[in-house]
Scaffold this active site. Structure first.
Site, mmCIF file in Angstrom:
data_model
loop_
_atom_site.group_PDB
_atom_site.id
_atom_site.type_symbol
_atom_site.label_atom_id
_atom_site.label_comp_id
_atom_site.label_asym_id
_atom_site.label_seq_id
_atom_site.Cartn_x
_atom_site.Cartn_y
_atom_site.Cartn_z
ATOM 1 C CB ALA A 17 -0.917 -0.007 1.218
ATOM 2 C CD GLU A 19 27.037 -17.550 -14.025
ATOM 3 O OE1 GLU A 19 26.337 -17.594 -15.063
ATOM 4 O OE2 GLU A 19 28.009 -16.802 -13.895
ATOM 5 C CE LYS A 25 22.571 -23.496 -21.342
ATOM 6 N NZ LYS A 25 21.296 -23.179 -21.974
ATOM 7 C CG ASP A 34 14.638 -23.596 -20.613
ATOM 8 O OD1 ASP A 34 15.110 -23.007 -21.609
ATOM 9 O OD2 ASP A 34 13.939 -24.619 -20.701
ATOM 10 N NE ARG A 76 23.025 -16.401 -28.506
ATOM 11 C CZ ARG A 76 23.101 -17.130 -29.614
ATOM 12 N NH1 ARG A 76 22.021 -17.319 -30.351
ATOM 13 N NH2 ARG A 76 24.240 -17.658 -30.006
ATOM 14 C CE1 TYR A 130 24.295 -14.589 -19.880
ATOM 15 C CE2 TYR A 130 22.182 -15.394 -19.063
ATOM 16 C CZ TYR A 130 22.997 -14.995 -20.120
ATOM 17 O OH TYR A 130 22.509 -15.004 -21.393
ATOM 18 C CE LYS A 145 20.874 -28.262 -22.566
ATOM 19 N NZ LYS A 145 20.770 -27.426 -23.706
ATOM 20 C CB CYS A 156 -22.972 -34.644 -14.765
ATOM 21 S SG CYS A 156 -21.874 -34.627 -13.334
ATOM 22 C CB CYS A 162 -25.122 -35.987 -10.557
ATOM 23 S SG CYS A 162 -25.205 -34.579 -11.679
ATOM 24 C CB CYS A 182 -22.524 -30.876 -14.111
ATOM 25 S SG CYS A 182 -23.837 -31.502 -13.026
ATOM 26 C CB CYS A 209 -23.546 -32.151 -9.297
ATOM 27 S SG CYS A 209 -22.252 -33.271 -9.834
HETATM 28 S S1 IVH Z 1 26.598 -17.380 -20.482
HETATM 29 C C1 IVH Z 1 29.390 -17.253 -22.233
HETATM 30 N N1 IVH Z 1 25.216 -17.995 -18.333
HETATM 31 O O1 IVH Z 1 22.164 -20.217 -22.360
HETATM 32 C C2 IVH Z 1 28.377 -16.877 -23.177
HETATM 33 N N2 IVH Z 1 24.168 -18.268 -20.440
HETATM 34 O O2 IVH Z 1 23.328 -21.936 -24.383
HETATM 35 C C3 IVH Z 1 27.075 -17.567 -23.121
HETATM 36 N N3 IVH Z 1 21.865 -19.066 -20.323
HETATM 37 O O3 IVH Z 1 22.224 -17.804 -24.907
HETATM 38 C C4 IVH Z 1 26.096 -17.103 -22.144
HETATM 39 N N4 IVH Z 1 21.736 -19.180 -18.146
HETATM 40 O O4 IVH Z 1 20.444 -17.597 -23.087
HETATM 41 C C5 IVH Z 1 25.220 -17.930 -19.675
HETATM 42 N N5 IVH Z 1 24.111 -18.476 -16.348
HETATM 43 C C6 IVH Z 1 24.108 -18.402 -17.687
HETATM 44 C C7 IVH Z 1 22.979 -18.756 -18.452
HETATM 45 C C8 IVH Z 1 23.059 -18.678 -19.842
HETATM 46 C C9 IVH Z 1 21.093 -19.362 -19.276
HETATM 47 C C10 IVH Z 1 21.453 -19.187 -21.734
HETATM 48 C C11 IVH Z 1 21.695 -17.962 -22.556
HETATM 49 C C12 IVH Z 1 22.578 -18.386 -23.695
HETATM 50 C C13 IVH Z 1 22.352 -19.871 -23.716
HETATM 51 C C14 IVH Z 1 23.564 -20.575 -24.274
#
Ligand code: IVH
Length: 657
Positions: free
Chosen positions: A30, A114, A116, A118, A137, A224, A312, A408, A411, A426, A431
């Protein structure tokens, strides 16, 4: 005036950062909204004060006609993959060999691990600390300008304090699983196509031409790395992440700097383990060499830097047989299709039931009993059937497209498809399938929280003809139930009014709406007597929802349920003034000058305790101005706008209500 606008922007940036990046807010929603309202009002009165980086612009500016192409200052690279410990070791060996050829023998590395994420990669270009351009990108060299949408993302700082002349921040834009699920549910309910996964939803959102649409779909960001820069030198990747964090960019808390391959492998396993508990999807772990000088010497091979690799995870989809499609009756009679699957392992969990949202979603996906289908699980989200497996579609003797049942399934009442609804329904109000949903919601944790009264117990009580509506729970005795359960049911009488209102299970009344109604009407009788217009004055409730609530409250069945629950001793009134409620509820008050007895803090505290809020500038919406000794221009403005002006005694009166 412009000072105040700048001050408000700085305050909002600070609190936005505490909330969205640090997850540690210092003020309530708020108060935040009050600051935002004040800035909006200021900007509306003085459009020249509006800046493109203003937090008011996050709701989305004008649509663009097409996404412009932009060239990246430095290419956005991709990553090579490793899927096993051996492949990770091989990567390190390759790096050592490469450096040895450069004359550096037996190089030692420190690594940064780090998640990755998605989502999709984003480049954020800041010039003199102001976000100038955000780009996707694309092919790595040329991306698309999505600045208009990225400005709507709360986690993206619009300005950066203490920034060098130029810095390009890189990160991943994503949609949280919670937001993804809510978005899909909303779309399914509106008869729109659902997104396959959070990544597609995020990509679709960021590439929207109309930022107002993007602003309605919450996106987040994890940073990142740093790309192009001027006047900023960093010796390590870890240092870059620390710089980002210190300058307001979201960097995940669990990034780690590690000194051995073993530790990296362990960290990858740790992330795999955490994966299901995260509110965003990750498809692996990115491992990077920390030392920037080593990175430079290692260089790039093709599109991939030699100094980084993606570990991966196994995919979260699987193929399995769709045995049947069944229809579940929802709380309000909606028939929901479910896929019964041949049990299959998807990212560590056995899946045998998956949602298909609604019949249009089902038709669009064109999955039929007997098909092999692709099943996807995203974190804790209910598994989904994505599509038939490619070969399934060509199969001879495929079953027909399943249609919603004519009767349904619970019932046997003839089903109907109301105009404008994406669900066949329904229509039978009593029911047992519908009632079961309502009864389980009534007893659930967020509602009356009756421990021990779960789905199975409710079904058993229905089958024994002991319970038809929620009021029947309170008539049960110890010879029909366990002593414990009778006590738990009795104990639920203490739940506050807002919960009771939610538990009753009215259409369009989720917990948030129930709370808003309880706060506004304070008790059931004023709510039962309220007109549609009065209901629509509740924060967050529009005229259509208000009409629907009004209609249900007028229904004799609802009235009877309420009467019986009331007779059973449930709370139908708010107890005492809850925080934020009181005689000044919803009122904005402005203080100016020195009051005889109260300090500014004390006055603010009292006003807040009475449900009001103290804002700093006077507008037509201000309820009243409290003026003390040596008032400022606020008093003049109040007089000009016809806003009432009170002294301290007047304030004390107003606080009493
Ligand atoms: S580094 C070093 N760090 O993964 C240059 N990429 O497969 C590449 N991604 O296009 C990027 N998490 O979209 C980096 N911690 C992370 C990431 C990361 C996700 C994605 C990013 C990149 C793709 C490459």
């Amino acid at each position: 005036m412009s000072d105040r606008a700048a001050e408000l922007r700085a305050l909002l940036a600070h609190h936005g950062h505490r909330y969205h990046v640090l997850d540690d807010p210092e003020i309530g929603d708020a108060e935040y909204d009050a600051l935002l309202d004040e800035l909006r009002a200021l900007e509306a009165e003085h459009p020249e004060l509006r800046t493109p980086d203003s937090p008011t612009q996050r709701v989305g500016g004008a649509p663009v006609s097409v996404l412009a192409k932009v060239e990246h200052l430095l290419p956005m690279l991709s990553l090579a993959n490793a899927r096993s410990e051996d492949e990770l070791e091989a990567w390190v060996t390759r790096m050592r060999a490469h450096l040895a050829r450069e004359g550096i023998a037996d190089a030692q590395f420190a690594y940064v691990c780090e998640p990755k994420v998605d989502g999709l990669a984003i480049s954020l270009l800041y010039r003199d600390g102001v976000l100038e351009r955000a780009a996707t990108r694309g092919n790595g060299e040329v991306g698309e300008d999505v600045t208009h949408n990225v400005r709507t993302i709360a986690a993206v700082p619009a300005t950066v304090e203490g920034a060098p002349p130029l810095v390009e921040v890189r990160g991943e834009v994503y949609m949280s699983l919670t937001d993804f699920q809510a978005l899909n549910e909303r779309r399914a309910a509106a008869g729109e196509s659902t997104f396959m996964n959070p990544r597609n939803a995020a990509a679709g959102t960021i590439r929207q031409l109309d930022p107002r649409l993007a602003a309605q779909r919450p996106l987040s960001l994890w940073c990142y790395g740093i790309g192009a820069r001027e006047g900023l030198s960093l010796g390590s990747h870890w240092g870059a992440l620390e710089w980002l964090r210190a300058h307001g960019f979201p960097v995940h808390d669990d990034v780690a700097r590690l000194e051995s391959v073993d530790a990296v492998v362990e960290r990858c396993a740790w992330w795999l383990d955490r994966r299901g508990a995260l509110d965003f999807e990750i498809d692996g772990v990115v491992v990077k060499v920390d030392d920037v000088e080593q990175q430079r010497r290692l260089g790039v091979s093709g599109r991939d830097p030699r100094w980084a690799i993606a570990w991966k995870f196994a995919p979260t989809t699987a193929v399995t047989r769709l045995n049947d499609i069944t229809w579940n009756v929802g709380k309000f009679g909606d028939l929901h299709p479910f896929a019964e699957l041949e049990p299959v392992h998807v990212s560590g969990v056995t899946v045998k039931l998956a949602t298909l949202h609604n019949e249009e979603d089902l038709a669009r996906k064109d999955v039929r009993p007997g098909d092999d289908v692709i099943v996807m699980r995203a974190g804790d989200v209910i598994p989904q059937v994505v599509s038939p497996a490619p070969h399934a579609v060509e199969r001879k003797g495929r079953a027909r497209t399943p249609r919603p049942p004519k009767q349904c399934p619970v019932c046997q009442t003839k089903t109907v498809k109301p105009e404008g609804s994406v669900f066949t329904k329904c229509p039978n109000l009593v029911c047992p399938g519908r009632q079961w949903q309502l009864l389980t919601q009534f007893a659930s944790q967020g509602a009356m929280d009756i421990r021990g009264l779960g789905e199975k117990q409710v079904a058993a009580l229905q089958a024994a003809d002991l319970v038809h509506t929620a009021a029947d729970f309170y008539d049960l005795t110890a010879d029909q139930l366990s002593e414990r359960l009778v006590e738990a049911i009795a104990g639920s009488r203490a739940r506050p009014f807002a919960r009771v209102l939610y538990a009753i299970g009215l259409e369009e009344v989720g917990f948030v709406t129930a709370r808003a109604l309880a706060q506004r009407f304070r008790a059931i009788d004023p709510l039962l007597e309220a007109s549609v217009e009065q209901i629509a004055q509740t924060p967050g409730i529009g005229p259509i929802v208000a009409a629907r609530i009004h209609e249900q409250l007028a229904d004799p069945a609802t009235r009877e349920l309420i009467a019986r629950l009331r007779a059973a001793g449930l709370r139908f009134e708010e107890e005492g003034p809850p925080p934020g409620e009181g005689p000044l509820s919803g009122k904005a008050v402005v203080l100016t000058g020195t009051l005889p007895d109260l300090t500014r803090e004390q006055a603010t505290e009292r006003i807040t305790a009475a449900g009001g809020r103290v804002t700093s500038s006077v507008s037509k919406k201000t309820a009243f101005v409290v003026a003390g000794d040596a008032p400022g221009t606020k008093l003049e403005k109040a007089q000009r706008l016809g806003v009432p002006v009170l002294d301290e005694a007047g304030l004390l009166e107003a606080l009493k209500g």
